[in-house]
Design a protein around this motif. Structure first.
Motif, PDB file in Angstrom:
ATOM      1  N   GLU A  75       1.968   1.553  -3.394  1.00 30.67           N
ATOM      2  CA  GLU A  75       0.964   2.231  -3.958  1.00 30.67           C
ATOM      3  C   GLU A  75       0.857   3.591  -3.980  1.00 30.67           C
ATOM      4  O   GLU A  75       0.346   4.465  -5.151  1.00 30.67           O
ATOM      5  CB  GLU A  75      -0.359   1.180  -3.835  1.00 30.67           C
ATOM      6  CG  GLU A  75      -1.420   1.630  -4.904  1.00 30.67           C
ATOM      7  CD  GLU A  75      -1.153   1.377  -6.275  1.00 30.67           C
ATOM      8  OE1 GLU A  75      -1.955   1.979  -7.056  1.00 30.67           O
ATOM      9  OE2 GLU A  75      -0.532   0.393  -6.350  1.00 30.67           O
ATOM     10  N   ILE A  76       0.850   4.110  -2.725  1.00 27.56           N
ATOM     11  CA  ILE A  76       0.463   5.624  -2.425  1.00 27.56           C
ATOM     12  C   ILE A  76       1.868   6.252  -3.099  1.00 27.56           C
ATOM     13  O   ILE A  76       1.551   7.306  -3.724  1.00 27.56           O
ATOM     14  CB  ILE A  76       0.540   5.833  -1.170  1.00 27.56           C
ATOM     15  CG1 ILE A  76      -0.589   5.304  -0.438  1.00 27.56           C
ATOM     16  CG2 ILE A  76       0.816   7.381  -0.641  1.00 27.56           C
ATOM     17  CD1 ILE A  76      -0.565   5.274   1.094  1.00 27.56           C
ATOM     18  N   ARG A  80       3.470   5.173  -5.657  1.00 31.40           N
ATOM     19  CA  ARG A  80       3.376   5.244  -7.052  1.00 31.40           C
ATOM     20  C   ARG A  80       1.994   6.439  -7.699  1.00 31.40           C
ATOM     21  O   ARG A  80       2.357   6.999  -8.583  1.00 31.40           O
ATOM     22  CB  ARG A  80       2.899   3.779  -7.540  1.00 31.40           C
ATOM     23  CG  ARG A  80       2.761   3.582  -8.830  1.00 31.40           C
ATOM     24  CD  ARG A  80       2.097   2.076  -9.273  1.00 31.40           C
ATOM     25  NE  ARG A  80       0.904   2.165  -8.860  1.00 31.40           N
ATOM     26  CZ  ARG A  80      -0.240   2.834  -9.460  1.00 31.40           C
ATOM     27  NH1 ARG A  80      -0.120   3.237 -10.820  1.00 31.40           N
ATOM     28  NH2 ARG A  80      -1.405   2.786  -9.188  1.00 31.40           N
ATOM     29  N   THR A  81       0.915   6.165  -7.008  1.00 36.62           N
ATOM     30  CA  THR A  81       0.045   7.184  -7.289  1.00 36.62           C
ATOM     31  C   THR A  81       0.358   8.697  -6.881  1.00 36.62           C
ATOM     32  O   THR A  81       0.171   9.451  -7.974  1.00 36.62           O
ATOM     33  CB  THR A  81      -1.282   6.949  -6.262  1.00 36.62           C
ATOM     34  OG1 THR A  81      -1.668   5.692  -6.119  1.00 36.62           O
ATOM     35  CG2 THR A  81      -2.324   7.885  -6.477  1.00 36.62           C
ATOM     36  N   ASP A  82       1.163   9.028  -5.998  1.00 38.42           N
ATOM     37  CA  ASP A  82       1.742  10.308  -5.932  1.00 38.42           C
ATOM     38  C   ASP A  82       2.834  10.809  -7.182  1.00 38.42           C
ATOM     39  O   ASP A  82       2.642  11.662  -7.695  1.00 38.42           O
ATOM     40  CB  ASP A  82       2.456  10.543  -4.513  1.00 38.42           C
ATOM     41  CG  ASP A  82       2.803  11.869  -4.429  1.00 38.42           C
ATOM     42  OD1 ASP A  82       2.154  12.881  -4.695  1.00 38.42           O
ATOM     43  OD2 ASP A  82       3.965  12.052  -3.669  1.00 38.42           O
ATOM     44  N   LYS A  83       3.657   9.613  -7.289  1.00 38.04           N
ATOM     45  CA  LYS A  83       4.329  10.016  -8.652  1.00 38.04           C
ATOM     46  C   LYS A  83       3.385   9.892  -9.891  1.00 38.04           C
ATOM     47  O   LYS A  83       3.854  10.899 -10.570  1.00 38.04           O
ATOM     48  CB  LYS A  83       5.402   8.876  -8.878  1.00 38.04           C
ATOM     49  CG  LYS A  83       6.290   8.789  -7.793  1.00 38.04           C
ATOM     50  CD  LYS A  83       7.195   7.661  -7.972  1.00 38.04           C
ATOM     51  CE  LYS A  83       8.346   7.633  -6.858  1.00 38.04           C
ATOM     52  NZ  LYS A  83       9.435   6.525  -6.917  1.00 38.04           N
ATOM     53  N   GLU A  84       2.540   9.144 -10.060  1.00 37.90           N
ATOM     54  CA  GLU A  84       1.785   9.342 -11.236  1.00 37.90           C
ATOM     55  C   GLU A  84       0.921  10.583 -11.214  1.00 37.90           C
ATOM     56  O   GLU A  84       0.677  11.193 -12.266  1.00 37.90           O
ATOM     57  CB  GLU A  84       0.527   8.132 -11.056  1.00 37.90           C
ATOM     58  CG  GLU A  84      -0.346   8.092 -12.388  1.00 37.90           C
ATOM     59  CD  GLU A  84      -1.190   6.783 -12.076  1.00 37.90           C
ATOM     60  OE1 GLU A  84      -2.126   6.704 -13.027  1.00 37.90           O
ATOM     61  OE2 GLU A  84      -1.199   6.102 -11.289  1.00 37.90           O
ATOM     62  N   LEU A  85       0.354  11.348 -10.107  1.00 41.29           N
ATOM     63  CA  LEU A  85      -0.275  12.438  -9.986  1.00 41.29           C
ATOM     64  C   LEU A  85       0.626  13.496 -10.275  1.00 41.29           C
ATOM     65  O   LEU A  85       0.344  14.521 -11.126  1.00 41.29           O
ATOM     66  CB  LEU A  85      -0.910  12.785  -8.689  1.00 41.29           C
ATOM     67  CG  LEU A  85      -2.266  11.835  -8.180  1.00 41.29           C
ATOM     68  CD1 LEU A  85      -2.396  12.282  -6.978  1.00 41.29           C
ATOM     69  CD2 LEU A  85      -3.210  12.054  -9.307  1.00 41.29           C
ATOM     70  N   GLU A 131       0.732  -1.209   0.029  1.00 38.75           N
ATOM     71  CA  GLU A 131       0.079   0.027   0.022  1.00 38.75           C
ATOM     72  C   GLU A 131       0.921   1.276   0.035  1.00 38.75           C
ATOM     73  O   GLU A 131       0.462   2.242  -0.649  1.00 38.75           O
ATOM     74  CB  GLU A 131      -1.014  -0.061   1.227  1.00 38.75           C
ATOM     75  CG  GLU A 131      -1.961  -1.033   1.173  1.00 38.75           C
ATOM     76  CD  GLU A 131      -2.739  -1.353   2.284  1.00 38.75           C
ATOM     77  OE1 GLU A 131      -2.410  -0.455   3.449  1.00 38.75           O
ATOM     78  OE2 GLU A 131      -3.876  -1.887   2.351  1.00 38.75           O
ATOM     79  N   THR A 137       1.278  13.069 -14.099  1.00 37.15           N
ATOM     80  CA  THR A 137      -0.029  13.353 -15.110  1.00 37.15           C
ATOM     81  C   THR A 137      -0.546  14.924 -14.745  1.00 37.15           C
ATOM     82  O   THR A 137      -1.203  15.442 -15.586  1.00 37.15           O
ATOM     83  CB  THR A 137      -0.923  12.305 -14.694  1.00 37.15           C
ATOM     84  OG1 THR A 137      -1.377  12.279 -13.528  1.00 37.15           O
ATOM     85  CG2 THR A 137      -0.476  10.919 -14.988  1.00 37.15           C
TER      86      THR A 137
END
Length: 366
Positions: free
Chosen positions: A274-275, A277-282, A271, A285
């Motif tokens: 994943e956080i 990864r999501t932060d990096k994705e935000l 998790e 993007t």
């Protein structure tokens, strides 16, 4: 002059004669020799093995029984120099058959003389000894002729009065009698031995039955003891099995809890990843494109600002240039008008020669 003569290993060459009446003789086998023309003589003698079959018919033995004996002998001329010289003296110039006849007669004579000193049993039953005796007796005589006896064997022995067959029948009868006696004795011994074996068998059977009964009784007692011990051990084993099963279940539960803890830790780590990864994705993007767009707009604004400044500067420069040009034109027009007025005044004053000079552009410019 002369010739070179060669000879193979199966024959001998004898070279005799020579210069000055020499009586020297040369013996060569498997080689070569030189012979002079006209004064030397060359002769050959065979060294091959000769097979003889000496035969003595109706020769009386020491017991007066007439026997016919046939043998086989292998003989040859010896190659030692002295013995070869003796053989050449005896047989040189003769063919092989003549040599075989001489040796055959010698062997037959010795065979006949030896037969007269032996009994039939000695001749018939020990042929090897008989042949050896003949070879030993005949060897010196044939050796003095340069001949060597390679082998001598007895091929056949028989008579015309059925003495040998009778001897054989007698021996056969003796053997048959001994065989019958042996069979009877063997049957007698076998019967005695059979009775002894039966008695021994009964004794052994009685002892075996006794031992079997004792063994059965001991077996039953031991079986009862074993059954009791087995039951005790079975109960202990069952209890130990249940205790061990409980321990194993406890270990399994502890391992399951540890596995769950490890899985929860891994899940938390996943998790967290994943956080991130999501932060990096935000960031990749949303934030970074917004920053890029803001930067682009800022660059465009700065470009527009620079453009307006440059345009204003260009317009001011344009106005300045136009003003300067207009001022230059006005100035030029003023000067032209001044010069024109000056020319007119000159003309009005009546100075025509001054017309051209006054109206000269260089003058006007001045």
């Amino acid at each position: 002059m002369g010739n070179c003569h060669t000879v193979g290993p199966n024959e001998a060459l004898v070279v005799s004669g020579g210069c000055c009446g020499s009586d020297y003789k040369q013996y060569v086998f498997g080689g070569w020799a030189w012979a002079w023309w006209c004064i030397s003589d060359t002769q050959r003698i065979s060294l091959e093995i000769m097979t003889l079959q000496p035969r003595c018919e109706d020769v009386e033995t020491a017991e007066g029984v007439a026997l016919t004996v046939t043998g086989v002998a292998q003989v040859k001329i010896m190659t030692e120099k002295e013995l070869l010289a003796v053989a050449c003296e005896q047989f040189l110039g003769k063919n092989v058959q003549d040599i075989k006849n001489v040796v055959l007669q010698t062997l037959e004579g010795h065979l006949r003389s030896i037969l007269g000193t032996l009994t039939v049993e000695q001749i018939y039953q020990d042929r090897d000894q008989f042949a050896k005796l003949v070879r030993e007796v005949a060897a010196p005589d044939v050796g003095r002729m340069g001949i060597e006896i390679l082998s001598f064997t007895i091929k056949d022995v028989y008579d015309k009065v059925d003495y040998l067959s009778s001897l054989g029948k007698t021996q056969t009868a003796v053997v048959q009698r001994d065989a019958d006696i042996g069979v009877a004795e063997a049957e007698r011994d076998a019967g005695i031995r059979e009775a002894e074996c039966k008695k021994e068998m009964l004794d052994v059977k009685f002892m075996a039955d006794t031992k079997i009964a004792d063994s059965k009784r001991a077996f039953e007692l031991q079986k009862s003891a074993f059954s009791e011990e087995v039951n005790i051990k079975t109960a202990e084993a069952q209890l130990a099995y249940e205790l061990q099963g409980a321990r194993e279940q406890q270990k399994i539960r502890q391992e399951e809890i540890e596995i769950e803890v490890v899985q929860r830790k891994k899940q938390i780590a996943v998790e967290a990843q994943e956080i991130l990864r999501t932060d990096k994705e935000l960031i990749a993007t949303v934030r970074r494109p917004a920053e890029a767009e803001a930067h682009r707009i800022q660059q465009i604004a700065e470009g527009e600002k620079v453009k307006q400044v440059l345009l204003a500067q260009a317009e001011a420069e344009k106005i300045r240039k136009i003003g300067e040009a207009e001022a230059a034109v006005i100035e030029a027009m003023g000067k032209a008008e001044k010069n024109l007025i000056y020319c007119i005044i000159k003309i009005g004053l009546g100075q025509p020669g001054m017309m051209a000079h006054a109206c000269n552009p260089s003058t006007l410019g001045g």
